[in-house]
Design a protein around this motif. Structure first.
Motif, PDB file in Angstrom:
ATOM      1  N   UNK A 117      32.298  51.654 -33.284  1.00  0.00           N
ATOM      2  CA  UNK A 117      32.229  51.815 -34.831  1.00  0.00           C
ATOM      3  C   UNK A 117      32.319  50.493 -35.505  1.00  0.00           C
ATOM      4  N   UNK A 118      31.773  49.529 -34.822  1.00  0.00           N
ATOM      5  CA  UNK A 118      31.818  48.251 -35.523  1.00  0.00           C
ATOM      6  C   UNK A 118      30.230  47.573 -35.353  1.00  0.00           C
ATOM      7  N   UNK A 119      29.615  47.513 -36.399  1.00  0.00           N
ATOM      8  CA  UNK A 119      28.462  47.119 -36.382  1.00  0.00           C
ATOM      9  C   UNK A 119      28.074  45.780 -35.887  1.00  0.00           C
ATOM     10  N   UNK A 120      27.055  45.586 -35.162  1.00  0.00           N
ATOM     11  CA  UNK A 120      26.601  44.545 -34.504  1.00  0.00           C
ATOM     12  C   UNK A 120      27.276  44.381 -33.174  1.00  0.00           C
ATOM     13  N   UNK A 121      28.598  44.677 -32.918  1.00  0.00           N
ATOM     14  CA  UNK A 121      29.262  44.428 -31.773  1.00  0.00           C
ATOM     15  C   UNK A 121      29.164  45.582 -30.934  1.00  0.00           C
ATOM     16  N   UNK A 122      29.583  46.840 -31.296  1.00  0.00           N
ATOM     17  CA  UNK A 122      29.441  48.129 -30.467  1.00  0.00           C
ATOM     18  C   UNK A 122      29.456  49.244 -31.643  1.00  0.00           C
ATOM     19  N   UNK A 123      28.345  49.849 -31.587  1.00  0.00           N
ATOM     20  CA  UNK A 123      28.083  50.903 -32.694  1.00  0.00           C
ATOM     21  C   UNK A 123      27.510  52.297 -31.928  1.00  0.00           C
ATOM     22  N   UNK A 124      27.567  53.237 -32.216  1.00  0.00           N
ATOM     23  CA  UNK A 124      27.006  54.485 -31.786  1.00  0.00           C
ATOM     24  C   UNK A 124      25.686  54.681 -32.165  1.00  0.00           C
ATOM     25  N   UNK A 125      24.565  54.740 -31.428  1.00  0.00           N
ATOM     26  CA  UNK A 125      23.269  54.929 -31.887  1.00  0.00           C
ATOM     27  C   UNK A 125      23.129  56.368 -31.990  1.00  0.00           C
ATOM     28  N   UNK A 126      23.152  57.066 -33.230  1.00  0.00           N
ATOM     29  CA  UNK A 126      23.080  58.603 -33.212  1.00  0.00           C
ATOM     30  C   UNK A 126      21.867  59.189 -32.656  1.00  0.00           C
ATOM     31  N   UNK A 127      20.663  58.212 -32.767  1.00  0.00           N
ATOM     32  CA  UNK A 127      19.446  58.700 -32.311  1.00  0.00           C
ATOM     33  C   UNK A 127      19.580  58.971 -30.713  1.00  0.00           C
ATOM     34  N   UNK A 128      20.220  58.300 -29.866  1.00  0.00           N
ATOM     35  CA  UNK A 128      20.023  58.482 -28.516  1.00  0.00           C
ATOM     36  C   UNK A 128      21.425  58.301 -27.739  1.00  0.00           C
ATOM     37  N   UNK A 129      22.530  58.699 -28.873  1.00  0.00           N
ATOM     38  CA  UNK A 129      24.041  58.840 -28.543  1.00  0.00           C
ATOM     39  C   UNK A 129      24.375  57.794 -27.367  1.00  0.00           C
TER      40      UNK A 129
ATOM     41  N   UNK B 114      32.983  38.370 -38.106  1.00  0.00           N
ATOM     42  CA  UNK B 114      32.020  39.459 -37.523  1.00  0.00           C
ATOM     43  C   UNK B 114      31.852  40.570 -38.442  1.00  0.00           C
ATOM     44  N   UNK B 115      33.040  41.060 -39.084  1.00  0.00           N
ATOM     45  CA  UNK B 115      32.928  42.104 -40.015  1.00  0.00           C
ATOM     46  C   UNK B 115      31.805  41.657 -41.112  1.00  0.00           C
ATOM     47  N   UNK B 116      32.016  40.243 -41.491  1.00  0.00           N
ATOM     48  CA  UNK B 116      30.860  39.881 -42.355  1.00  0.00           C
ATOM     49  C   UNK B 116      29.536  39.784 -42.314  1.00  0.00           C
ATOM     50  N   UNK B 117      29.411  39.526 -40.868  1.00  0.00           N
ATOM     51  CA  UNK B 117      27.908  39.396 -40.297  1.00  0.00           C
ATOM     52  C   UNK B 117      27.349  40.657 -40.313  1.00  0.00           C
ATOM     53  N   UNK B 118      28.199  42.028 -40.212  1.00  0.00           N
ATOM     54  CA  UNK B 118      27.795  43.104 -40.209  1.00  0.00           C
ATOM     55  C   UNK B 118      27.222  43.755 -41.458  1.00  0.00           C
ATOM     56  N   UNK B 119      27.978  43.192 -42.497  1.00  0.00           N
ATOM     57  CA  UNK B 119      27.777  43.752 -43.872  1.00  0.00           C
ATOM     58  C   UNK B 119      26.560  42.988 -44.291  1.00  0.00           C
ATOM     59  N   UNK B 120      26.443  41.490 -44.045  1.00  0.00           N
ATOM     60  CA  UNK B 120      25.291  40.918 -44.427  1.00  0.00           C
ATOM     61  C   UNK B 120      23.910  41.391 -43.650  1.00  0.00           C
ATOM     62  N   UNK B 121      24.233  41.909 -42.701  1.00  0.00           N
ATOM     63  CA  UNK B 121      23.029  42.472 -41.823  1.00  0.00           C
ATOM     64  C   UNK B 121      22.367  43.780 -42.747  1.00  0.00           C
ATOM     65  N   UNK B 122      23.374  44.645 -43.235  1.00  0.00           N
ATOM     66  CA  UNK B 122      22.977  45.744 -43.714  1.00  0.00           C
ATOM     67  C   UNK B 122      22.699  45.338 -45.219  1.00  0.00           C
ATOM     68  N   UNK B 123      22.970  44.374 -45.804  1.00  0.00           N
ATOM     69  CA  UNK B 123      22.852  44.053 -47.262  1.00  0.00           C
ATOM     70  C   UNK B 123      22.265  42.678 -47.478  1.00  0.00           C
ATOM     71  N   UNK B 124      20.817  42.597 -47.501  1.00  0.00           N
ATOM     72  CA  UNK B 124      20.249  41.447 -47.256  1.00  0.00           C
ATOM     73  C   UNK B 124      20.379  40.450 -48.414  1.00  0.00           C
ATOM     74  N   UNK B 125      20.970  40.566 -49.627  1.00  0.00           N
ATOM     75  CA  UNK B 125      21.209  39.860 -50.678  1.00  0.00           C
ATOM     76  C   UNK B 125      22.637  39.021 -50.672  1.00  0.00           C
TER      77      UNK B 125
END
Length: 276
Positions: free
Chosen positions: A52-64, A203-214
């Motif tokens: 549940x942590x973007x960029x570090x370990x996140x479930x890809x719902x397309x391939x589980x 690490x959390x902020x990198x995930x937010x920046x990844x999803x929000x390019x501004x």
């Protein structure tokens, strides 16, 4: 009791017994086993990772499948230790389950954005840091804020229950800190202009920046809270091999390749900062 109910209950009991028997030995027994030698027989390491942590370990719902920096590092470490044909097995963990599952012997190691702390080190053994985590700042692109000292006279957004406010006040005593229930709420407040920066683990902020390019991460880290790989007490052989493999992955360029894969396009990502 109907025949159908009887059969259903019987199947439930069998399932529960099977699940119980599939568990690895309890911690007292697990400690007596040299996991490095045992895993060498199968060339398989069982890792606990977050999903549940973007960029570090996140479930890809397309391939589980669980994907991220921690997952790729676990695969690389496994192959560095046991050879290119070795396999990494993954079990999803949470903040509450990662240490119990490790202590119970159901995991060989945990690589799950786990901060090295003195309290945890009394229960598990840690590798050398594999990611130099610490608190950093997230700002809108074009912001004049470059580091934590620029926060004097500014409003900073943080999360309740963390040490962020105290950490900021040590460096920027004139900063105003507003605290929210979680990181999503704090980021929404940043977007709506309720503050000029958001402070949290990089690490959390990198995930937010990844999803929000501004938005971009800035200022490096103003606290030190590095992530480490945890193994059970008594598994020094495995721990030593993990430490050696970490050194080798940095020397042969594999670490840089994995880091750039996940963080290379994140505004503000500093490879030297992360890998030190």
């Amino acid at each position: 009791m109907t025949k159908r109910t009887f059969l259903w209950r019987g199947l439930l009991v069998i399932t529960l017994i099977g699940a119980f028997l599939s568990l690895k030995p309890l911690s007292s027994q697990a400690k007596s086993v040299n996991l490095y030698q045992e895993d060498k027989k199968t060339k398989t390491l069982t890792w606990g990772v977050k999903a549940d942590t973007n960029l570090f370990g996140l479930m890809n719902i397309k391939n589980s499948r669980i994907e991220g920096f921690d997952v790729d590092m676990a695969k690389a470490l496994t192959q560095q230790i046991y050879g290119k044909n070795a396999k990494a097995k993954f079990i999803q963990v949470t903040a509450d389950t990662k240490i119990p599952l490790l202590k119970n012997g159901n995991l060989d190691a945990v690589i799950a954005v786990m901060t090295i702390t003195p309290e945890r080190a009394k229960i598990v053994d840690f590798s050398q840091p594999y990611f130099a985590a610490g608190q950093s700042l997230l700002v809108k692109k074009g912001s004049a804020i470059q580091n934590v000292k620029d926060l004097n006279g500014k409003t900073v957004l943080a999360v309740k229950g963390t040490t962020t406010e105290a950490d900021i006040k040590k460096v920027a005593p004139q900063a105003k800190v507003l605290q929210y229930g979680d990181y999503a709420q704090a980021f929404v407040a940043l977007q709506s202009g309720q503050g000029q920066a958001m402070a949290a683990d990089n690490g959390i902020l990198y995930g937010l920046a990844k999803e929000n390019q501004n938005y971009r991460v800035t200022g490096g880290t103003f606290t030190a809270a590095p992530y480490g790989i945890a193994v059970n007490k008594g598994q020094k052989d495995l721990l030593n091999h993990i430490d050696q493999a970490l050194v080798e992955l940095k020397e042969n360029g594999t670490y840089a390749k994995i880091a750039n894969k996940w963080f290379g396009d994140v505004a503000g990502f500093d490879y030297k900062e992360a890998s030190k």
